[in-house]
Scaffold this motif. Sequence first.
Motif, PDB file in Angstrom:
ATOM      1  N   UNK A 147      24.659  32.316  -7.835  1.00 27.35           N
ATOM      2  CA  UNK A 147      23.317  32.828  -7.546  1.00 27.35           C
ATOM      3  C   UNK A 147      23.195  33.333  -6.102  1.00 27.35           C
ATOM      4  N   UNK A 148      24.172  34.116  -5.653  1.00 27.46           N
ATOM      5  CA  UNK A 148      24.240  34.527  -4.246  1.00 27.46           C
ATOM      6  C   UNK A 148      24.026  36.017  -4.005  1.00 27.46           C
ATOM      7  N   UNK A 149      24.350  36.861  -4.989  1.00 29.14           N
ATOM      8  CA  UNK A 149      24.441  38.296  -4.728  1.00 29.14           C
ATOM      9  C   UNK A 149      23.485  39.104  -5.600  1.00 29.14           C
ATOM     10  N   UNK A 150      23.009  40.215  -5.014  1.00 31.74           N
ATOM     11  CA  UNK A 150      22.185  41.166  -5.767  1.00 31.74           C
ATOM     12  C   UNK A 150      23.043  42.166  -6.531  1.00 31.74           C
ATOM     13  N   UNK A 182      20.531  40.697 -11.114  1.00 30.08           N
ATOM     14  CA  UNK A 182      21.591  41.301 -10.331  1.00 30.08           C
ATOM     15  C   UNK A 182      22.409  42.269 -11.161  1.00 30.08           C
ATOM     16  N   UNK A 183      23.115  43.153 -10.482  1.00 37.42           N
ATOM     17  CA  UNK A 183      23.811  44.264 -11.140  1.00 37.42           C
ATOM     18  C   UNK A 183      25.283  44.289 -10.739  1.00 37.42           C
ATOM     19  N   UNK A 216      31.487  55.228 -17.159  1.00 38.47           N
ATOM     20  CA  UNK A 216      31.646  54.043 -16.337  1.00 38.47           C
ATOM     21  C   UNK A 216      30.707  52.986 -16.915  1.00 38.47           C
ATOM     22  N   UNK A 217      30.757  51.761 -16.392  1.00 42.91           N
ATOM     23  CA  UNK A 217      29.916  50.685 -16.888  1.00 42.91           C
ATOM     24  C   UNK A 217      29.020  50.115 -15.791  1.00 42.91           C
ATOM     25  N   UNK A 218      27.787  49.776 -16.201  1.00 42.84           N
ATOM     26  CA  UNK A 218      26.884  49.026 -15.332  1.00 42.84           C
ATOM     27  C   UNK A 218      26.333  47.847 -16.137  1.00 42.84           C
ATOM     28  N   UNK A 219      26.436  46.652 -15.561  1.00 42.83           N
ATOM     29  CA  UNK A 219      26.032  45.437 -16.250  1.00 42.83           C
ATOM     30  C   UNK A 219      24.943  44.728 -15.443  1.00 42.83           C
ATOM     31  N   UNK A 220      23.916  44.240 -16.137  1.00 41.01           N
ATOM     32  CA  UNK A 220      22.791  43.558 -15.491  1.00 41.01           C
ATOM     33  C   UNK A 220      22.696  42.125 -15.994  1.00 41.01           C
ATOM     34  N   UNK A 221      22.490  41.201 -15.062  1.00 40.61           N
ATOM     35  CA  UNK A 221      22.315  39.793 -15.427  1.00 40.61           C
ATOM     36  C   UNK A 221      20.938  39.601 -16.011  1.00 40.61           C
ATOM     37  N   UNK A 222      20.881  39.122 -17.240  1.00 34.29           N
ATOM     38  CA  UNK A 222      19.610  38.962 -17.933  1.00 34.29           C
ATOM     39  C   UNK A 222      18.776  37.880 -17.269  1.00 34.29           C
TER      40      UNK A 222
END
Length: 222
Positions: A147-150, A182-183, A216-222
């Motif tokens: 839980x440290x990064x955006x 976060x992404x 390319x891929x972009x992933x987001x933390x739900x």
Amino acid sequence: MKRTLFKTGDGSYTLHIPEWDEQYHSKHGAIAEALHVFIKEGLYHWLSRNSEKAVSILEIGFGTGLNAFLTYLETEKNSFTVHYTAIEAFPLEVTEVQKLNYTSLLNASEELFLQMHRVPWEEIHGISEKFHLKKQQQFFSEISSGNCFNLIYFDAFGIRVQPELWTEEIFGKMYMALKPNGVLVTYAANGNARRAMQAVGFKVERLAGPPGKKEMLRATKK
């Protein structure tokens, strides 16, 4: 491991590893790829959806330092600040980095670019008032941040040569390292990597890729 200089499609150099037949950046354009994947679809995507003006970034694969340097340059033109943590198991020598032509193409400071490589590892350094850098020499599997990064720039070597870096285990560590919403962005669009991201909880988007690459891929933390 031997590394040779390689001129990419946009005129910028990268390093080539003959043993793997692999480059540190896209052969179609090192700077073009970094700007599209990490700056446009990563940094500015996150900023456009968040009111915070302090961004905490984790880079997976410091390599040539190009992504960090481009991010620093964006802070100089804008009002946000960046706390940048870069992970690298096998740092380059400064003599190798000196052969790259990023600063001349970007009309930027060679001294500052080299400073990013020369500052000691495992310490936080104020490269400028708005950009703080910490480099950590470790394997990606050793990351234990929570839980440290955006934002994560996932710039590991490709799945063809290092499939162990594109697994549920590694992406689980990435998911835990991110703050809520976060992404993570990466140049890759491999189906196995996408499924591994989804398996650990990420919402994954396919996006148009940089020059020479369809997606390319972009992933987001739900």
